[in-house]
Structure formats: structure tokens, C-alpha cells
Design a protein around this motif. Structure first.
Motif, PDB file in Angstrom:
ATOM      1  N   LYS A  35     -11.419   5.560  13.094  1.00  0.00           N
ATOM      2  CA  LYS A  35     -11.046   5.642  14.507  1.00  0.00           C
ATOM      3  C   LYS A  35     -10.899   7.057  15.066  1.00  0.00           C
ATOM      4  O   LYS A  35     -10.958   7.241  16.278  1.00  0.00           O
ATOM      5  CB  LYS A  35      -9.736   4.891  14.742  1.00  0.00           C
ATOM      6  N   ALA A  36     -10.644   8.029  14.214  1.00  0.00           N
ATOM      7  CA  ALA A  36     -10.389   9.387  14.728  1.00  0.00           C
ATOM      8  C   ALA A  36     -10.702  10.413  13.649  1.00  0.00           C
ATOM      9  O   ALA A  36     -10.868  10.052  12.487  1.00  0.00           O
ATOM     10  CB  ALA A  36      -8.932   9.525  15.156  1.00  0.00           C
ATOM     11  N   ALA A  44      -3.108  14.659  18.749  1.00  0.00           N
ATOM     12  CA  ALA A  44      -2.320  13.516  19.223  1.00  0.00           C
ATOM     13  C   ALA A  44      -0.891  13.560  18.664  1.00  0.00           C
ATOM     14  O   ALA A  44       0.063  13.215  19.368  1.00  0.00           O
ATOM     15  CB  ALA A  44      -3.006  12.206  18.823  1.00  0.00           C
ATOM     16  N   ASN A  71       4.776   6.806  16.509  1.00  0.00           N
ATOM     17  CA  ASN A  71       4.088   7.728  17.416  1.00  0.00           C
ATOM     18  C   ASN A  71       2.767   7.116  17.901  1.00  0.00           C
ATOM     19  O   ASN A  71       2.284   6.137  17.330  1.00  0.00           O
ATOM     20  CB  ASN A  71       3.843   9.065  16.710  1.00  0.00           C
ATOM     21  N   TRP A  72       2.199   7.683  18.940  1.00  0.00           N
ATOM     22  CA  TRP A  72       0.985   7.120  19.542  1.00  0.00           C
ATOM     23  C   TRP A  72      -0.210   7.033  18.588  1.00  0.00           C
ATOM     24  O   TRP A  72      -0.847   5.992  18.495  1.00  0.00           O
ATOM     25  CB  TRP A  72       0.593   7.897  20.805  1.00  0.00           C
ATOM     26  N   PRO A  73      -0.547   8.122  17.890  1.00  0.00           N
ATOM     27  CA  PRO A  73      -1.742   7.989  17.038  1.00  0.00           C
ATOM     28  C   PRO A  73      -1.605   6.887  15.988  1.00  0.00           C
ATOM     29  O   PRO A  73      -2.592   6.212  15.651  1.00  0.00           O
ATOM     30  CB  PRO A  73      -1.895   9.377  16.393  1.00  0.00           C
ATOM     31  N   TYR A  74      -0.386   6.653  15.514  1.00  0.00           N
ATOM     32  CA  TYR A  74      -0.192   5.543  14.576  1.00  0.00           C
ATOM     33  C   TYR A  74      -0.456   4.211  15.275  1.00  0.00           C
ATOM     34  O   TYR A  74      -1.147   3.332  14.740  1.00  0.00           O
ATOM     35  CB  TYR A  74       1.226   5.580  13.994  1.00  0.00           C
ATOM     36  N   ALA A  75       0.079   4.050  16.477  1.00  0.00           N
ATOM     37  CA  ALA A  75      -0.101   2.793  17.215  1.00  0.00           C
ATOM     38  C   ALA A  75      -1.580   2.491  17.462  1.00  0.00           C
ATOM     39  O   ALA A  75      -1.988   1.334  17.540  1.00  0.00           O
ATOM     40  CB  ALA A  75       0.659   2.859  18.540  1.00  0.00           C
ATOM     41  N   HIS A  76      -2.377   3.547  17.569  1.00  0.00           N
ATOM     42  CA  HIS A  76      -3.814   3.361  17.777  1.00  0.00           C
ATOM     43  C   HIS A  76      -4.577   3.148  16.471  1.00  0.00           C
ATOM     44  O   HIS A  76      -5.790   3.011  16.490  1.00  0.00           O
ATOM     45  CB  HIS A  76      -4.405   4.575  18.486  1.00  0.00           C
ATOM     46  N   TRP A  78      -4.959   5.446  14.232  1.00  0.00           N
ATOM     47  CA  TRP A  78      -5.601   6.699  13.813  1.00  0.00           C
ATOM     48  C   TRP A  78      -4.996   7.194  12.512  1.00  0.00           C
ATOM     49  O   TRP A  78      -5.573   8.044  11.839  1.00  0.00           O
ATOM     50  CB  TRP A  78      -5.393   7.800  14.869  1.00  0.00           C
ATOM     51  N   ARG A 144      -5.179  -3.083  12.081  1.00  0.00           N
ATOM     52  CA  ARG A 144      -4.708  -1.964  12.897  1.00  0.00           C
ATOM     53  C   ARG A 144      -5.630  -0.756  12.714  1.00  0.00           C
ATOM     54  O   ARG A 144      -5.917  -0.022  13.659  1.00  0.00           O
ATOM     55  CB  ARG A 144      -3.277  -1.573  12.504  1.00  0.00           C
ATOM     56  N   GLY A 146      -8.724  -0.925  12.030  1.00  0.00           N
ATOM     57  CA  GLY A 146     -10.058  -1.242  12.543  1.00  0.00           C
ATOM     58  C   GLY A 146     -11.121  -1.360  11.465  1.00  0.00           C
ATOM     59  O   GLY A 146     -12.301  -1.136  11.732  1.00  0.00           O
TER      60      GLY A 146
END
Ligand SMILES: C[S@@+](CC[C@H](N)C(=O)[O-])C[C@H]1O[C@@H](n2cnc3c(N)ncnc32)[C@H](O)[C@@H]1O
Lengths: 298, 168
Positions: A35-36, A44, A71-76, A78, A144, A146
Motif C-alpha cells: 500500500k505504501a 504520514a 495513527n493514520w498510516p496504520y489505519a490505512h 500502510w 487491513r 490489502g
């Protein structure tokens, strides 16, 4: 009994080893390259106000302040919280995009998802575990993060069936067997209180059974004569992390830590010693099965 | 045992290949993502779609063209719910494939995104279609999908599953 004293004959500076076991484990995240990439993840984390120090030996690992999940990158998806050493086995297995790989004891899927990422999420990673509760953690991690090339099976790995996957053997297998868990002492200091020799001997039988199934289920390396001249050697590699019991009472003070299997290296006759165990300085103690070698390095 | 079925049936390619009229098809799935979200069907080349139980569609990067049905615990990721009249992508599918979307995508400010991730419903103006939207925000210079929201009567309802909600 002092559980760690069993390691004394193995470790040069035992006092330093004991001191290391008492240091708390840092919080480390692995960047999920499905993903990243490392730069995006770092940016991020910074945007989310999380201090992240890159870990020098491998791109895409960061030591962070606090819990990995908040944190955000974890939620995505990444990032995945994963101990530094737990990153090594998948790197050693070194799968390629398009491979068929078996992860025999897979839950909660840190290594499964790392394997899928190393393969650019192309090919097949079959992730097996016999514990449904842990399988649900495995599934939520793969989703999560992906990873779409992962198939999850619920079975005893010793009786793993290739049938759902067409019956063809695997190119590589990772065998991260259940163990006596001394190695988790930094995360979980109370782990040594529950340690018993009976558990070690009991679990060693399971370890051996899973490893044997992995050997059967993994294809033999192609003999060099059938390879096109310029193509690199296709090796069947099986990699296993385990602490197993020693085979004889005479060596009962030692514990094998890694069982790694380069089978038919470089097209040589099967079962020959490879450069890797010479480098490691460990001594192979056992060889099993026609055409493939199991070395338990002590 | 989980109460979920472990049987995965590959979706028929087109309605003509299907034994029943109301089973979703691969063609239908690709049309849905393309019509609603503008995701080019090429995005899903190399993927097969499988139904587990009724109306739960999974996407699998099927490199070896598995025979249907498959009896296991998971095959790729859960991807789409087709049981109700309005189909609904999963959070994981929105995150994994939503970058390729250019319709029915709503981009949130930092505060709105945080409230969405925490599971809150919010009044947010939107002049596009009502129904399921892919919800994005800016992260590290990218427009990154967070998940799926249901837009109804001037309100964006967060569809982030309970276990995935976070307060930042
Ligand atoms: C060391 S953990 C695996 C950690 C995992 N590889 C990871 O990286 O996240 C060992 C796993 O083996 C599973 N296990 C134990 N006995 C098993 C068996 N006979 N067959 C399959 N899995 C087994 C346990 O449920 C446990 O999840």
C-alpha cells in the motif's frame, strides 16, 4: 529452574545475553509495500505526530514512540507492528512474485503479509493455522494490509491438504512452528514462569511433524541440466524458526534455534552441505528424507 | 467453528453462465465498480471473484486459476456485499482499490476524516449521488481512501466497522 541457563553453553557472553533479555522490546513497525513505500509512511507518521526512527539494517522498518495502532498510516494499512527479528525469516525465504508459498503456522500473519508484500501481492501464499481465534486475527491483518494473494486454511499443518490449490507442490515454505517461547521474554517476562520441559518435548513432536509436511509439500529444485543456461538456479528453500529439543540426552543442554533447509543447492546432489551453514558456524545435526536435507544448527 | 460458511464459489462470468437470475456475476461486479466509482475494469484483471455465503463477495489475486468451489477460511479479501438492493464495498476494498475511483468519492478535511474514522455520522454538503461513497482524505501528499460512507439526507454515515474505528 532458571530456564535461560540452558542457553549458557550456546552463548559466548552469557551475562550480556541475560541483560539483553531484560531490556524491554522497542515498538517497531514494518511498512506494508502493498500500500505504501517507506518515504510515504515516514511522512504520514510525521503528519500524525509520531516520532519514527528508521532502523538501519532494513528499509521500511521504523522504531516508533508508543503503540503502533494509533495513527493514520496504520489505519490505512500502510504499517504493521512487527518485532525487528520477526522480519528476518521472510527475508531469508526470499520469495518472488508469482511463487506458490506455504506459511505453515501463520497466525496472526505478520510473516504471511510480509511474504505477500515481498511478492508484490502476486502469486499465492497459503496461510495455515490450527487455531480459529488466531485465524481471525490473521484474516483481519491480511485484509487491513490489502493482501489479496493470500488463502487461509484452518487445519493441522501436519495434515495440510494441497487439494484446494490444485495439488501442485509449493516453491517455498516457511515453518514458524509453535515453540516454548523463551524468545518472547522481552515482550512477556512472565513467559518463563510457565516454561516446562514436558511442554518443550511435547511441542518438538509437532514441530517435526509440521516440518516434515512442509518438506513433502515443497517441490524439488530443478536439476541444473534442465535449466536454460542463463536463467538463475531455481532453489527450493524451506525456512523454519524453532527451538526444538535436542535428539540425545548427551546434548540436552543445547537448543536448536534455526532449522533452515537449502535443498539441492545450485543443482548439486541433494543433501549436500551448503555454504550457508559454513558461514553460520553452526553444525548440522540431522539430515532427513531423500532429496532434501534438514539441518538443525546448534 | 466460526458460523461463517467455508465454501467459496467462483462467480459466473456473465448472467448467461449463471444458473440463477439473482446470483451476482463477474460482469455485474465490474460494471458496478465502473458505473458507480469510475474504476476501470482493467484494475481487476488477474482477480477472480468468489461468493462466500449469500451475497458476500471476495476478491482474490488468482495466479493459479483455482477450481471452484474452494473449502477454506479465506480467499483474498472480502470485497463487496450484494445481498441488498444497493451493493456496498467493504472498507478493505475501498482502501485497496479506491485510489482508482473518480466518481462518488468524497474528500474530507482533517477534522471530518478523524470523526469519520471514529465512526461518527456528520452533516456534510455533497451534490453528487446519494448512497455509498468512497471517503478519502489527504495523507502524506496523497488522496487516500479511508473507507465507505453512506450519504443520505445531507448526512455522511461512517461505515467503518466497530473493530477498526480509532480516535486520533
Ligand atoms: C509462532 S506462532 C506463528 C506466528 C506467525 N508466523 C506470524 O509471523 O505472525 C505459531 C502458530 O502455530 C500455530 N499452530 C500450533 N500448532 C499447529 C499445528 N499443528 N498446525 C498448524 N498451526 C499450528 C499456533 O496457533 C500459532 O498461531
Amino acid at each position: 529452574m532458571d530456564v535461560l541457563s540452558r542457553y549458557e553453553p550456546l552463548v559466548e557472553d552469557f551475562a550480556a545475553f541475560e541483560a539483553a533479555c531484560e531490556r524491554p522490546l522497542p515498538s517497531v513497525v514494518r511498512v506494508n509495500t502493498i500500500k505504501a513505500d517507506a518515504d510515504a509512511a515516514r511522512a504520514a507518521l510525521a503528519e500524525s505526530g509520531v516520532d519514527a526512527e528508521p532502523i538501519a539494517w532494513h528499509d521500511g522498518l521504523f522504531e516508533i514512540d508508543g503503540q503502533p495502532g494509533a495513527n493514520w498510516p496504520y489505519a490505512h494499512g500502510w504499517l504493521h507492528g512487527q518485532e525487528e527479528v520477526s522480519v528476518l525469516p521472510a527475508l531469508a525465504l526470499d520469495p518472488e512474485p508469482g511463487d506458490r508459498v506455504w506459511d505453515a503456522c501463520a497466525a496472526p500473519g505478520s510473516k504471511t503479509t510480509q511474504l505477500a508484500a515481498l511478492m508484490d501481492d502476486r502469486g499465492l501464499v497459503v496461510a495455515t493455522d490450527n487455531n480459529l481465534g488466531r485465524i481471525s486475527a490473521l484474516r483481519s491483518n491480511t485484509e487491513r494490509l490489502g493482501a489479496t494473494s493470500v488463502a487461509v486454511t484452518h487445519e493441522d499443518a501436519r495434515n495440510h491438504s494441497l487439494k484446494p490449490f490444485g495439488g501442485d507442490p509449493y516453491d517455498r515454505a516457511l515453518v514458524d512452528v509453535p515453540c516454548s517461547c523463551e524468545g518472547t521474554v522481552r515482550k512477556n517476562p512472565s513467559t518463563l514462569e510457565d516454561w516446562t520441559m514436558e511442554h518443550v518435548t511435547g511441542i518438538a513432536g509437532v514441530q517435526k511433524g509440521v516440518l516434515e509436511r512442509a518438506i513433502q509439500a515443497t517441490r524439488e529444485a530443478e536439476p541444473s541440466s534442465t535449466r536454460p543456461v542463463r536463467s538463475p538456479p531455481r532453489r527450493t528453500r524451506r525456512y523454519s524458526t524453532t527451538s526444538s529439543t535436542p535428539p540425545t540426552p548427551a546434548s540436552s543442554s543445547s537448543t536448536s534455534r534455526w532449522i533452515a533447509v537449502p535443498a539441492s543447492p545450485s543443482g548439486k546432489a541433494s543433501g549436500t552441505t551448503t555454504a550457508s551453514n559454513a558461514q553460520s558456524g553452526y553444525t548440522p545435526t540431522s539430515t532427513t528424507r531423500a532429496g532434501s536435507s534438514v539441518r538443525s544448527w546448534r | 467453528m466460526s458460523d461463517e460458511s467455508t465454501r467459496f464459489d467462483r462467480l459466473p462470468a456473465t448472467p448467461a453462465d449463471s444458473e440463477s437470475d439473482d446470483r451476482p456475476t463477474r460482469e455485474g461486479v465490474l460494471e458496478y465498480w465502473s458505473d458507480r466509482f469510475g474504476v476501470d475494469p482493467v484494475t481487476f484483471e488477474g482477480y477472480t471473484f468468489w461468493e462466500r455465503g449469500s451475497g458476500k463477495i471476495w476478491a482474490f489475486a488468482d495466479a493459479f486459476d483455482l477450481d471452484s468451489p474452494v473449502d477454506i477460511e479465506g480467499l483474498g479479501m472480502s470485497f463487496l456485499r450484494t445481498r441488498r438492493e444497493h451493493w456496498k464495498p467493504t472498507t478493505d476494498a475501498a482502501q485497496r482499490f479506491g485510489r482508482a475511483a473518480d466518481a462518488c468519492v468524497i474528500d474530507l478535511s482533517a477534522d471530518e476524516a478523524a470523526a469519520f474514522m471514529a465512526g461518527h455520522d456528520q452533516e456534510i454538503p455533497w451534490d453528487g449521488d446519494w448512497g455509498y461513497l468512497i471517503v478519502t482524505h489527504e495523507l502524506a501528499g496523497r488522496t487516500e481512501p479511508i473507507g465507505v460512507g453512506l450519504y443520505l439526507h445531507g448526512e455522511l454515515r461512517s461505515q467503518i466497522p466497530k473493530g477498526r474505528r480509532r480516535e486520533f
